[in-house]
Design a protein around this motif. Structure first.
Motif, short mmCIF file in Angstrom:
data_model
loop_
_atom_site.label_atom_id
_atom_site.label_comp_id
_atom_site.label_asym_id
_atom_site.label_seq_id
_atom_site.Cartn_x
_atom_site.Cartn_y
_atom_site.Cartn_z
N GLY A 130 72.73 4.03 -12.11
CA GLY A 130 74.31 2.99 -11.41
C GLY A 130 73.25 2.21 -10.48
O GLY A 130 74.17 1.59 -10.13
N TRP A 131 71.96 2.41 -10.03
CA TRP A 131 71.27 1.28 -8.66
C TRP A 131 71.00 0.35 -9.03
O TRP A 131 70.10 0.74 -10.11
N SER A 132 70.54 -0.95 -8.22
CA SER A 132 69.96 -2.24 -8.99
C SER A 132 69.13 -2.60 -7.99
O SER A 132 69.58 -2.27 -6.55
N CYS A 133 68.90 -3.28 -7.36
CA CYS A 133 68.05 -3.64 -6.92
C CYS A 133 67.92 -4.98 -6.49
O CYS A 133 68.49 -6.19 -7.48
N GLN A 134 68.42 -5.02 -5.25
CA GLN A 134 69.28 -6.45 -4.26
C GLN A 134 68.26 -6.86 -3.78
O GLN A 134 67.37 -6.70 -3.01
N VAL A 135 67.96 -8.15 -3.96
CA VAL A 135 66.71 -8.95 -2.43
C VAL A 135 68.18 -9.18 -1.34
O VAL A 135 69.07 -10.32 -2.26
N PRO A 136 67.80 -9.05 -0.24
CA PRO A 136 68.82 -9.46 1.14
C PRO A 136 68.88 -10.97 0.98
O PRO A 136 67.86 -11.54 0.87
N ALA A 137 70.05 -11.68 1.31
CA ALA A 137 69.43 -13.37 1.36
C ALA A 137 69.30 -13.61 3.01
O ALA A 137 69.43 -12.89 3.90
N ARG A 138 67.79 -14.95 3.20
CA ARG A 138 67.18 -13.92 4.34
C ARG A 138 67.36 -15.03 4.97
O ARG A 138 66.53 -16.41 4.73
N ARG A 139 68.17 -15.53 5.56
CA ARG A 139 68.32 -16.46 6.77
C ARG A 139 68.53 -16.00 7.63
O ARG A 139 68.77 -14.78 8.38
N ALA A 140 67.77 -16.90 8.83
CA ALA A 140 67.64 -16.67 10.22
C ALA A 140 68.74 -16.71 10.80
O ALA A 140 69.57 -17.35 10.83
N VAL A 141 69.04 -16.07 12.14
CA VAL A 141 70.20 -15.94 12.93
C VAL A 141 69.97 -17.49 12.93
O VAL A 141 70.98 -17.87 13.50
N GLU A 142 69.17 -17.77 13.38
CA GLU A 142 68.75 -18.51 14.39
C GLU A 142 68.37 -20.05 13.23
O GLU A 142 68.55 -21.50 14.12
#
Length: 164
Positions: A130-142
């Motif tokens: 039941g796990w899936s591949c997830q790509v995090p939203a890559r947004r710099a803090v700056e």
């Protein structure tokens, strides 16, 4: 996904296929041709030929279901332990960032359960449970969205035009 959760065929599908093989066995005893049996049962001729060979060697008992092809290497209890380890996060296992990659999960499985998996084996294990591949939203803090919007409006069209 090709198979239901847990991998392999469902019990109903295993029984259906076994019934097909046993119907074919009845027709083998009557001396029918493989091509006719295949057409009526809507299976390949090669499958019927394999079933006939098994039937010749071991009778109808040889056509009974053998059960699942293989058992999972990690039990339900062990997978629950793996999930608990993954919930701790990568930092708890010595990685600096907070990303779980298949290679890292493979390493945790090796350390915790002394089992070796391939990268694709880890992926299949996780998907099966039941796990899936997830790509995090890559947004710099700056990141400044206004500056980015301005760059897209002003700089990008110039770069695009110069290429043409």
């Amino acid at each position: 996904m090709r198979y239901p959760q847990g991998g392999g065929l469902t019990v109903e599908r295993q029984q259906f296929r076994e019934e097909l093989r046993l119907k074919a066995a009845e027709r083998f005893a009557q001396g029918e041709a493989s091509s006719l049996i295949a057409k009526d049962l809507r299976v390949s001729v090669r499958s019927v030929q394999r079933w006939r060979q098994a039937w010749d060697e071991g009778g109808p008992r040889a056509l009974r279901s053998q059960g699942p092809a293989s058992l999972p290497r990690l039990s339900e209890k062990q997978f629950a332990q793996l999930e608990a380890e993954l919930a701790k996060g990568p930092a708890a296992h010595g990685w600096e960032d907070q990303r779980w990659t298949l290679a890292r999960v493979k390493t945790v499985i090796g350390r915790r359960f002394h089992l070796t998996y391939t990268i694709q084996g880890v992926r299949k294990l996780l998907v099966r449970n039941g796990w899936s591949c997830q790509v995090p939203a890559r947004r710099a803090v700056e990141r400044d969205d206004e500056v980015v919007a301005g760059w897209v409006k002003e700089v990008w069209p110039c770069a695009e035009d110069s290429r043409r």
